[in-house]
Design a protein around this motif. Structure first.
Motif, PDB file in Angstrom:
ATOM      1  N   GLY A  99       0.780  -1.233   0.000  1.00 40.40           N
ATOM      2  CA  GLY A  99       0.000   0.000   0.000  1.00 40.40           C
ATOM      3  C   GLY A  99       0.809   1.278   0.000  1.00 40.40           C
ATOM      4  O   GLY A  99       0.246   2.359  -0.026  1.00 40.40           O
ATOM      5  N   GLY A 100       2.120   1.171   0.011  1.00 45.23           N
ATOM      6  CA  GLY A 100       2.978   2.350  -0.058  1.00 45.23           C
ATOM      7  C   GLY A 100       3.328   2.679  -1.494  1.00 45.23           C
ATOM      8  O   GLY A 100       2.582   2.366  -2.419  1.00 45.23           O
ATOM      9  N   LYS A 101       4.500   3.295  -1.667  1.00 45.61           N
ATOM     10  CA  LYS A 101       4.925   3.646  -3.023  1.00 45.61           C
ATOM     11  C   LYS A 101       6.439   3.590  -3.140  1.00 45.61           C
ATOM     12  O   LYS A 101       7.161   3.659  -2.151  1.00 45.61           O
ATOM     13  CB  LYS A 101       4.431   5.038  -3.401  1.00 45.61           C
ATOM     14  CG  LYS A 101       5.078   6.134  -2.580  1.00 45.61           C
ATOM     15  CD  LYS A 101       4.492   7.473  -2.902  1.00 45.61           C
ATOM     16  CE  LYS A 101       4.844   8.518  -1.887  1.00 45.61           C
ATOM     17  NZ  LYS A 101       4.437   8.251  -0.524  1.00 45.61           N
ATOM     18  N   VAL A 102       6.888   3.432  -4.378  1.00 44.92           N
ATOM     19  CA  VAL A 102       8.303   3.502  -4.734  1.00 44.92           C
ATOM     20  C   VAL A 102       8.416   4.542  -5.832  1.00 44.92           C
ATOM     21  O   VAL A 102       7.681   4.499  -6.820  1.00 44.92           O
ATOM     22  CB  VAL A 102       8.826   2.149  -5.279  1.00 44.92           C
ATOM     23  CG1 VAL A 102      10.252   2.296  -5.765  1.00 44.92           C
ATOM     24  CG2 VAL A 102       8.724   1.060  -4.241  1.00 44.92           C
ATOM     25  N   ILE A 103       9.323   5.489  -5.628  1.00 43.24           N
ATOM     26  CA  ILE A 103       9.618   6.469  -6.671  1.00 43.24           C
ATOM     27  C   ILE A 103      11.028   6.162  -7.140  1.00 43.24           C
ATOM     28  O   ILE A 103      11.945   6.063  -6.334  1.00 43.24           O
ATOM     29  CB  ILE A 103       9.521   7.914  -6.153  1.00 43.24           C
ATOM     30  CG1 ILE A 103       8.155   8.142  -5.501  1.00 43.24           C
ATOM     31  CG2 ILE A 103       9.762   8.901  -7.293  1.00 43.24           C
ATOM     32  CD1 ILE A 103       7.994   9.500  -4.863  1.00 43.24           C
ATOM     33  N   TRP A 104      11.196   5.964  -8.451  1.00 43.92           N
ATOM     34  CA  TRP A 104      12.499   5.557  -8.969  1.00 43.92           C
ATOM     35  C   TRP A 104      12.907   6.397 -10.171  1.00 43.92           C
ATOM     36  O   TRP A 104      12.069   7.001 -10.837  1.00 43.92           O
ATOM     37  CB  TRP A 104      12.504   4.076  -9.342  1.00 43.92           C
ATOM     38  CG  TRP A 104      11.476   3.695 -10.379  1.00 43.92           C
ATOM     39  CD1 TRP A 104      10.220   3.218 -10.165  1.00 43.92           C
ATOM     40  CD2 TRP A 104      11.621   3.781 -11.805  1.00 43.92           C
ATOM     41  NE1 TRP A 104       9.575   3.006 -11.361  1.00 43.92           N
ATOM     42  CE2 TRP A 104      10.412   3.336 -12.379  1.00 43.92           C
ATOM     43  CE3 TRP A 104      12.651   4.190 -12.652  1.00 43.92           C
ATOM     44  CZ2 TRP A 104      10.214   3.288 -13.766  1.00 43.92           C
ATOM     45  CZ3 TRP A 104      12.452   4.149 -14.026  1.00 43.92           C
ATOM     46  CH2 TRP A 104      11.247   3.691 -14.560  1.00 43.92           C
ATOM     47  N   ALA A 105      14.206   6.407 -10.392  1.00 38.10           N
ATOM     48  CA  ALA A 105      14.783   7.036 -11.581  1.00 38.10           C
ATOM     49  C   ALA A 105      15.892   6.115 -12.067  1.00 38.10           C
ATOM     50  O   ALA A 105      16.685   5.616 -11.265  1.00 38.10           O
ATOM     51  CB  ALA A 105      15.339   8.418 -11.259  1.00 38.10           C
ATOM     52  N   ALA A 106      15.922   5.869 -13.362  1.00 36.51           N
ATOM     53  CA  ALA A 106      16.943   5.017 -13.964  1.00 36.51           C
ATOM     54  C   ALA A 106      17.600   5.780 -15.105  1.00 36.51           C
ATOM     55  O   ALA A 106      16.919   6.471 -15.869  1.00 36.51           O
ATOM     56  CB  ALA A 106      16.327   3.717 -14.484  1.00 36.51           C
ATOM     57  N   VAL A 107      18.919   5.659 -15.191  1.00 44.02           N
ATOM     58  CA  VAL A 107      19.656   6.334 -16.259  1.00 44.02           C
ATOM     59  C   VAL A 107      20.704   5.378 -16.825  1.00 44.02           C
ATOM     60  O   VAL A 107      21.228   4.519 -16.096  1.00 44.02           O
ATOM     61  CB  VAL A 107      20.351   7.625 -15.769  1.00 44.02           C
ATOM     62  CG1 VAL A 107      19.329   8.647 -15.290  1.00 44.02           C
ATOM     63  CG2 VAL A 107      21.351   7.348 -14.674  1.00 44.02           C
ATOM     64  N   PRO A 108      21.009   5.522 -18.107  1.00 45.18           N
ATOM     65  CA  PRO A 108      22.090   4.706 -18.677  1.00 45.18           C
ATOM     66  C   PRO A 108      23.433   5.185 -18.119  1.00 45.18           C
ATOM     67  O   PRO A 108      23.626   6.377 -17.892  1.00 45.18           O
ATOM     68  CB  PRO A 108      21.973   4.955 -20.178  1.00 45.18           C
ATOM     69  CG  PRO A 108      21.218   6.240 -20.327  1.00 45.18           C
ATOM     70  CD  PRO A 108      20.375   6.385 -19.100  1.00 45.18           C
ATOM     71  N   LEU A 109      24.333   4.242 -17.897  1.00 44.42           N
ATOM     72  CA  LEU A 109      25.639   4.613 -17.350  1.00 44.42           C
ATOM     73  C   LEU A 109      26.383   5.568 -18.267  1.00 44.42           C
ATOM     74  O   LEU A 109      27.117   6.441 -17.807  1.00 44.42           O
ATOM     75  CB  LEU A 109      26.496   3.367 -17.091  1.00 44.42           C
ATOM     76  CG  LEU A 109      26.008   2.469 -15.958  1.00 44.42           C
ATOM     77  CD1 LEU A 109      26.902   1.255 -15.830  1.00 44.42           C
ATOM     78  CD2 LEU A 109      25.954   3.224 -14.645  1.00 44.42           C
ATOM     79  N   ALA A 110      26.186   5.434 -19.564  1.00 42.74           N
ATOM     80  CA  ALA A 110      26.858   6.322 -20.500  1.00 42.74           C
ATOM     81  C   ALA A 110      26.259   7.729 -20.435  1.00 42.74           C
ATOM     82  O   ALA A 110      26.950   8.719 -20.643  1.00 42.74           O
ATOM     83  CB  ALA A 110      26.753   5.778 -21.921  1.00 42.74           C
TER      84      ALA A 110
END
Length: 144
Positions: free
Chosen positions: A130-141
């Motif tokens: 019932g909670g949340k996850v906020i994420w950000a993903a970026v390429p290593l390059a």
């Protein structure tokens, strides 16, 4: 296909939803990236650390009442890195538009801009509890 790079893995740590957790989370992520020898440009590391600061700050400011702890997770793949912050508060934040008259409320917008500039993405997902996850993903390059 060859073996996975030595820097790959997933690391997670839990912290209290208090102000001091913001710099602690930022330092922990920075130290992890360095310790693992992740091949990433310094400007991209700085962008990721700003993302971590914003996401942990949001959890501390907006979720602490219902979520006394938060979790920070760093997942590193062969070509990407993802940082996320999870809390148990059910409210799903909505990024505000740029309104220079406001003094706050632009953290998630900033996270999206940093991730997008690097060629990545960010999102908010509900957790099974019932909670949340906020994420950000970026390429290593990155694209910087």
């Amino acid at each position: 296909m060859g073996p996975s790079p030595a820097y790959e893995g997933v690391w997670r740590f839990v912290a209290p939803a208090v102000d001091v957790s913001v710099p602690q989370a930022r330092h922990a992520v920075r130290d992890l990236i360095r310790r693992q020898g992740v091949p990433i440009a310094e400007d991209l590391v700085q962008g990721l650390l700003l993302i971590v600061s914003e996401l942990v700050t949001n959890a501390v400011k907006h979720a602490a009442l219902l979520s006394p702890e938060l979790a920070v997770e760093v997942a590193i793949g062969a070509e990407w890195i993802r940082v996320s912050v999870e809390d148990s508060h059910p409210y799903r934040p909505i990024p505000l538009e740029t309104d220079f008259a406001q003094t706050g409320g632009r953290g998630l917008l900033l996270v999206r801009e940093i991730a997008g500039e690097a060629g990545g993405a960010c999102d908010v997902e509900h957790t099974a509890s019932g909670g949340k996850v906020i994420w950000a993903a970026v390429p290593l390059a990155g694209r910087y």
